[in-house]
Motif scaffolding. Structure first.
Motif: not given
Lengths: 182, 145
Positions: A63, A65-66, A71-73, B25-30, B63-64, B125, B127, B137-138
């Motif tokens: 999958l 999406k797994s 980094k989230a981005l 933006v670039y270093n955005k956290k999960h 999904n997602g 989540y 997937s 997941e999570k």
């Protein structure tokens, strides 16, 4: 021959047949991109894999999406811009271990393996052949392989400002602990 | 104001812009998956049935997304660092088929220490469906209604 006798004779056959398959649902695939600008690694611990030691057939289902990125981005770009995981949610490999007959799966040991088959990523299917290894220990087989994939071969377009940050060839590492299916 | 002041202000503004772009933006956290609101709530069996009936439509729908599933897990699997609640609804080439919910590490640790799932649903989540299982997941606990 009486039905009961036939049944008794057939029981060992079915036991052997079911004992031929090894599976996992938590295999690990990592990919690694190295460039002078940035190194990127992503991991997926939800990989399904099945291996039949009687035929050498080897299957992977992944999958998209797994995959987890630091980094989230990066994860967003990977899913939305490159892999289009909403449209194409899985990658698969269906193939055969070419030298499976030379591997003694019933005794512990380490063996080199050649795997050939069809790799489908991003909706594009390619014939591939890669070397790997098997470590057999009791009812478990650990299968490992490391190979390179070119995103361009699978119609994955990487352009713009990130083009220099993503390698033209991505290193893919596969590590699955397959357990005998009972 | 002297010209040099304008230049200093301009440099500070640009630097702040770069810092904010890098940080947010670039270093955005999960996201904190434990705190995310669920998009859908349904039974694990219903989720599995929807995916096996129409994978394409269900993939687009779920999904997602964050999903809360209810029901009693068939078992809890522990594989290395992963703790997984397994709902079994079928048998296939990979053995059991159904819904697999992999917990966040901290939640999985609580379960391994004896925390009970009784009275709780599982939020995770989605997937997707890999032709064998629907994978969440999570995952964390969510109080049952």
């Amino acid at each position: 021959m009486k039905k009961t006798t036939l049944l008794i004779l057939l029981i060992p056959f079915f036991q052997i047949a079911s004992a031929q398959k090894y599976v996992t649902k938590n295999g690990h695939i990592k990919f690694y991109s190295e460039t002078p600008m940035e190194n990127i690694e992503a991991n997926n611990n939800q990989v399904n894999s099945a291996f039949d030691i009687s035929t050498g057939d080897f299957v992977f289902k992944v999958l998209i999406k797994s995959f987890e990125f630091p980094k989230a981005l990066m994860q967003e770009h990977f899913n939305e811009n490159y892999m289009e995981s909403d449209k194409i949610p899985t990658a698969t490999f269906t193939g055969t271990v070419l030298n499976f007959e030379g591997i003694d799966f019933l005794n512990d040991g380490t063996y080199d393996a050649m795997v050939k088959g069809k790799l489908s990523i991003h909706g594009v299917t390619k014939e591939v052949e890669h070397a790997g290894s098997f470590v057999i220990k009791g009812d478990a087989i650990n299968a490992k392989a490391v190979f390179n994939v070119k995103p361009a071969d699978y119609n994955i377009k990487i352009g713009g400002s990130v083009a220099d940050k993503i390698a033209k060839e991505i290193e893919v590492s596969v590590d699955v602990n397959l357990i005998k299916l009972k | 104001m002297k010209r040099i002041h304008y230049i200093v202000i301009f440099i500070l503004l640009v630097a702040t812009g770069f810092f904010l772009a890098y940080e947010f933006v670039y270093n955005k956290k999960h996201p904190d998956f434990k705190e995310l609101e669920a998009n859908y709530k349904l039974s694990a069996e219903q989720l599995y049935t929807e995916f096996t009936s129409d994978n394409e439509a269900s993939s687009l729908k779920y999904n997602g997304k964050m999903i809360v599933v209810s029901g009693t897990p068939t078992r809890i699997d522990i594989e290395d660092t992963l703790t997984i609640a397994v709902f079994v609804f079928n048998e296939g080439m990979f053995g059991d088929e159904g819904v697999r919910c992999t917990f966040l590490t901290s939640v999985g640790h609580d379960i391994q220490e004896g925390a009970s799932l009784k009275g709780f649903d599982i939020k995770g989540y989605c997937s997707g469906y890999n032709d064998v299982d629907v994978v969440l997941e999570k995952c964390s606990f969510e109080k049952s209604n």
